[in-house]
Design a protein around this motif. Structure first.
Motif, short mmCIF file in Angstrom:
data_model
loop_
_atom_site.label_atom_id
_atom_site.label_comp_id
_atom_site.label_asym_id
_atom_site.label_seq_id
_atom_site.Cartn_x
_atom_site.Cartn_y
_atom_site.Cartn_z
N CYS A 28 10.29 11.89 -10.47
CA CYS A 28 10.25 10.71 -9.61
C CYS A 28 9.76 9.49 -10.38
O CYS A 28 10.32 8.39 -10.26
CB CYS A 28 9.34 10.97 -8.41
N MET A 29 8.73 9.69 -11.20
CA MET A 29 8.20 8.57 -11.97
C MET A 29 9.20 8.09 -13.02
O MET A 29 9.30 6.89 -13.30
CB MET A 29 6.89 8.99 -12.65
N MET A 30 9.96 9.01 -13.59
CA MET A 30 10.97 8.61 -14.57
C MET A 30 12.11 7.84 -13.91
O MET A 30 12.65 6.88 -14.49
CB MET A 30 11.51 9.86 -15.28
N ILE A 31 12.48 8.22 -12.69
CA ILE A 31 13.51 7.47 -11.96
C ILE A 31 13.02 6.06 -11.65
O ILE A 31 13.74 5.07 -11.84
CB ILE A 31 13.89 8.22 -10.67
N VAL A 32 11.77 5.96 -11.19
CA VAL A 32 11.22 4.64 -10.89
C VAL A 32 11.12 3.80 -12.16
O VAL A 32 11.46 2.61 -12.17
CB VAL A 32 9.84 4.80 -10.22
N GLY A 42 6.31 -0.64 -11.87
CA GLY A 42 6.53 0.80 -11.90
C GLY A 42 5.35 1.58 -11.33
O GLY A 42 5.52 2.54 -10.59
N VAL A 43 4.13 1.16 -11.69
CA VAL A 43 2.94 1.82 -11.15
C VAL A 43 2.86 1.66 -9.64
O VAL A 43 2.58 2.61 -8.90
CB VAL A 43 1.68 1.27 -11.83
N GLY A 44 3.11 0.45 -9.16
CA GLY A 44 3.05 0.21 -7.72
C GLY A 44 4.11 0.97 -6.94
O GLY A 44 3.80 1.64 -5.95
N VAL A 45 5.35 0.89 -7.40
CA VAL A 45 6.45 1.58 -6.70
C VAL A 45 6.29 3.09 -6.80
O VAL A 45 6.49 3.82 -5.81
CB VAL A 45 7.80 1.12 -7.26
N GLY A 46 5.92 3.59 -7.98
CA GLY A 46 5.75 5.03 -8.13
C GLY A 46 4.64 5.59 -7.26
O GLY A 46 4.79 6.64 -6.62
N THR A 47 3.51 4.89 -7.19
CA THR A 47 2.43 5.32 -6.32
C THR A 47 2.85 5.30 -4.87
O THR A 47 2.52 6.21 -4.09
CB THR A 47 1.20 4.42 -6.53
N GLY A 48 3.60 4.28 -4.48
CA GLY A 48 4.09 4.22 -3.10
C GLY A 48 5.00 5.37 -2.75
O GLY A 48 4.91 5.94 -1.66
N VAL A 49 5.88 5.75 -3.69
CA VAL A 49 6.80 6.87 -3.43
C VAL A 49 6.03 8.18 -3.28
O VAL A 49 6.29 8.98 -2.37
CB VAL A 49 7.83 6.97 -4.57
N ILE A 50 5.04 8.42 -4.15
CA ILE A 50 4.27 9.66 -4.08
C ILE A 50 3.46 9.73 -2.79
O ILE A 50 3.43 10.78 -2.11
CB ILE A 50 3.35 9.78 -5.31
N VAL A 51 2.80 8.64 -2.42
CA VAL A 51 2.02 8.63 -1.18
C VAL A 51 2.94 8.80 0.03
O VAL A 51 2.59 9.48 0.99
CB VAL A 51 1.19 7.34 -1.09
N PHE A 52 4.12 8.19 -0.02
CA PHE A 52 5.08 8.33 1.08
C PHE A 52 5.49 9.79 1.26
O PHE A 52 5.60 10.27 2.39
CB PHE A 52 6.30 7.46 0.78
N MET A 53 5.70 10.50 0.15
CA MET A 53 6.05 11.91 0.26
C MET A 53 4.88 12.76 0.73
O MET A 53 5.05 13.73 1.48
CB MET A 53 6.54 12.42 -1.11
N TYR A 77 11.24 17.53 5.07
CA TYR A 77 12.12 18.48 4.38
C TYR A 77 12.47 18.03 2.97
O TYR A 77 12.82 18.86 2.14
CB TYR A 77 13.39 18.69 5.20
N ILE A 78 12.40 16.73 2.71
CA ILE A 78 12.68 16.24 1.35
C ILE A 78 11.41 15.93 0.58
O ILE A 78 11.47 15.44 -0.54
CB ILE A 78 13.58 15.00 1.40
N SER A 79 10.25 16.24 1.18
CA SER A 79 8.98 16.01 0.52
C SER A 79 8.60 17.24 -0.31
O SER A 79 8.55 18.37 0.21
CB SER A 79 7.89 15.72 1.55
N PHE A 80 8.33 17.01 -1.58
CA PHE A 80 7.94 18.12 -2.45
C PHE A 80 6.57 18.67 -2.04
O PHE A 80 6.29 19.86 -2.20
CB PHE A 80 7.89 17.65 -3.91
N ALA A 81 5.68 17.81 -1.53
CA ALA A 81 4.33 18.25 -1.18
C ALA A 81 4.36 19.25 -0.03
O ALA A 81 3.53 20.17 0.01
CB ALA A 81 3.48 17.04 -0.81
#
Length: 204
Positions: A28-32, A42-53, A77-81
């Motif tokens: 996910c971080m590599m995609i961002v 990248g740090v802001g968007v990546g953190t947002g994606v992880i917290v969203f999941m 269902y699409i959340s890895f966590a």
């Protein structure tokens, strides 16, 4: 120390589950990082994606308490966590018995704790949770491959489209300015100096 399952099989499942979860986060971080222009974004968007999941998993609330629209279906269902935590809970607690809260009561089974406290469904085994996590990992890797392969071509097409629109806008502005200049010349004709002979000059 906390009286979870001992033995190599449970430890191996825990390591594989953790490795797959970290691999999904890394992808996910590599995609961002491939899509954003700088490190701070990248740090802001990546953190947002992880917290969203993570918001759609059992970290904050049990799955039955999540709103069914959007958060439970389809985000959980699409959340890895979700799959990683479910697999870890089942790996450690199924088959165990815990001391009751009040002395004299019957012991609590791990399955009861999973269903009542954490809201984890026991309709499928921990291996299905691991398989879903592996499927998410492969999907994220495929998305990363598509982004890396077609990013430059899509970006060049967008730049070409933007340049064409900018050129058309400039050409339209130049044509409008030319029409205004020609119309002003038609409405305000310039008289030759010969027609102004005999007029009084302000200079004596």
């Amino acid at each position: 120390m906390v009286k979870f399952h001992p033995g190599f099989p449970h430890h191996a499942f825990f390591c594989i589950n953790l490795f797959c979860c970290l691999s999904v986060i890394e992808t996910c971080m590599m995609i961002v990082a491939s899509l954003v222009p700088n490190v701070l974004m990248g740090v802001g968007v990546g953190t947002g994606v992880i917290v969203f999941m993570m918001m759609a998993s059992e970290i904050f609330r049990p799955l039955p308490d999540l709103p069914k629209f959007f958060w439970r279906y389809p985000v959980s269902y699409i959340s890895f966590a979700t799959w990683a935590i479910q697999g870890a809970y089942k790996n450690e607690m199924i088959g165990l018995e815990f001391d009751p809260f009040l002395p004299g009561n019957s012991k609590l089974k791990g399955e009861t704790v999973l269903q009542t406290v954490f809201g984890v469904s026991l309709s499928h085994s921990k291996w299905w949770d691991l398989a879903a996590l592996l499927l998410l990992l492969l999907t994220h890797r495929l998305v990363l491959y598509m982004v890396l392969k077609y990013k430059d071509s899509i970006a060049s097409k967008f730049r070409r489209l933007h340049a064409n629109k900018t050129f058309q806008h400039l050409a339209r502005g130049v044509s409008i300015a030319g029409e205004r200049l020609s119309s002003s010349k038609r409405h305000n004709p310039q008289h030759p100096l010969s027609s102004q002979e005999g007029l009084r000059s302000p200079i004596p």
